[in-house]
Motif scaffolding. Structure first.
Motif: not given
Length: 294
Positions: A82-109
């Motif tokens: 939870e904390p790693l994924n929550r922080a990951g989205v928060s960081i990218s959202r902050r950087a994107a602002g209104s200029k870019a969409l944020v797609f969450a990366s999920m790799g294989p196991t």
């Protein structure tokens, strides 16, 4: 109009470039799970995201490629889903602002279903858990990327669809005589048709090879389904020079394939391992020049 259709209404979108190699250039040691930097060095992670936005990326990812419970457990980090994924989205959202969409990366196991390393229900559950956190914290879409096992990808898709966001599923085609199959032997046609039937919103190819090999794969994916196509090629194959891993493809050579990939059917176009903001600037400049000449 669906969210996906609205995003693509004005034509193909330029995504971002590599994250892992960019973080390594900022000091991430080899062997350290990059996702942990979301908590330990968020300023470095944000600098990567922000550099892509400033380069012109219309879509940026999150630093969450390895942040599913099964993969994290290998490093003793399962409690940090939870904390790693929550922080990951928060960081990218902050950087994107209104200029870019944020797609969450999920790799294989990283585990093999064929060898009974995993129970299928475990896989679906792990991806569902990660997707819930990513969606709850503001991701615009979910990207299942760099998959080689079609069955694992379908299990992951079943789990993440519960989050209610558009889902992209992207494979590494890096095997076979023509480097046009996944490591498990799946062709672009099989991947595209089966993932469309399973409910994916976008299918694609990333990693595995240099950009010169992606147009034929893109064309085959597009011919086998009615979905938009996601393309993120490496900056060539890595080489070891003076003890360091380097990628020798230039940004200009990479961007020179823009028109070929758009003609082949790409709806999202960016870079994978070895690419950086210079590659994105080159793609944006090539796109702008192409639009100006039409």
């Amino acid at each position: 109009m669906s969210r996906l259709a609205a995003w693509l209404a004005n034509g193909p979108l330029i995504t971002d470039g590599a994250w892992g190699t960019q973080l390594q250039s900022l000091g991430l040691p080899l062997g350290v799970v990059p996702d942990t930097w979301n908590l330990e060095h968020p300023e470095h992670v944000e600098s990567v995201a922000r550099a892509y936005v400033e380069a012109g990326s219309q879509v940026i990812l999150t630093n969450t490629f390895r942040a599913n419970r099964i993969t994290l457990a290998d490093s003793g980090l399962a409690d940090l889903v939870e904390p790693l994924n929550r922080a990951g989205v928060s960081i990218s959202r902050r950087a994107a602002g209104s200029k870019a969409l944020v797609f969450a990366s999920m790799g294989p196991t990283g585990k093999m279903l064929l060898t009974d390393d995993l129970d299928p229900a475990q896989v679906t559950s792990a991806f569902a858990e990660q997707a819930r956190v990513l969606a709850a914290n503001g991701a615009d879409a979910l990207l299942l990327e760099t998959f080689s096992d079609l069955e694992e990808a379908k299990l992951a898709l079943t789990g993440v669809r519960q989050a209610g966001l558009p889902v992209i599923v992207s494979f590494a085609f890096d095997s076979g005589k023509n480097l046009d199959r996944t490591m498990m032997g799946s062709t672009p046609e099989t991947v595209a048709s089966e993932l469309e039937a399973a409910g994916a919103d976008v299918v694609g190819a990333n990693c595995g090879a240099g950009i010169e090999r992606f147009a034929p794969v893109c064309q085959r994916l597009r011919a086998a389904c009615s979905l938009p196509i996601w393309i993120k090629a490496n900056a060539g194959l890595p080489e070891v020079k003076a003890g360091a891993v380097v990628y020798t493809t230039s940004a200009a050579f990479f961007a020179g394939h823009y028109s070929l990939l758009i003609e082949a059917g790409a709806s999202f176009l960016g870079g994978c391992c070895g690419t950086n903001p210079e590659f994105i600037r080159a793609l944006v400049a090539t796109r702008n020049a192409a639009c100006a000449s039409n």
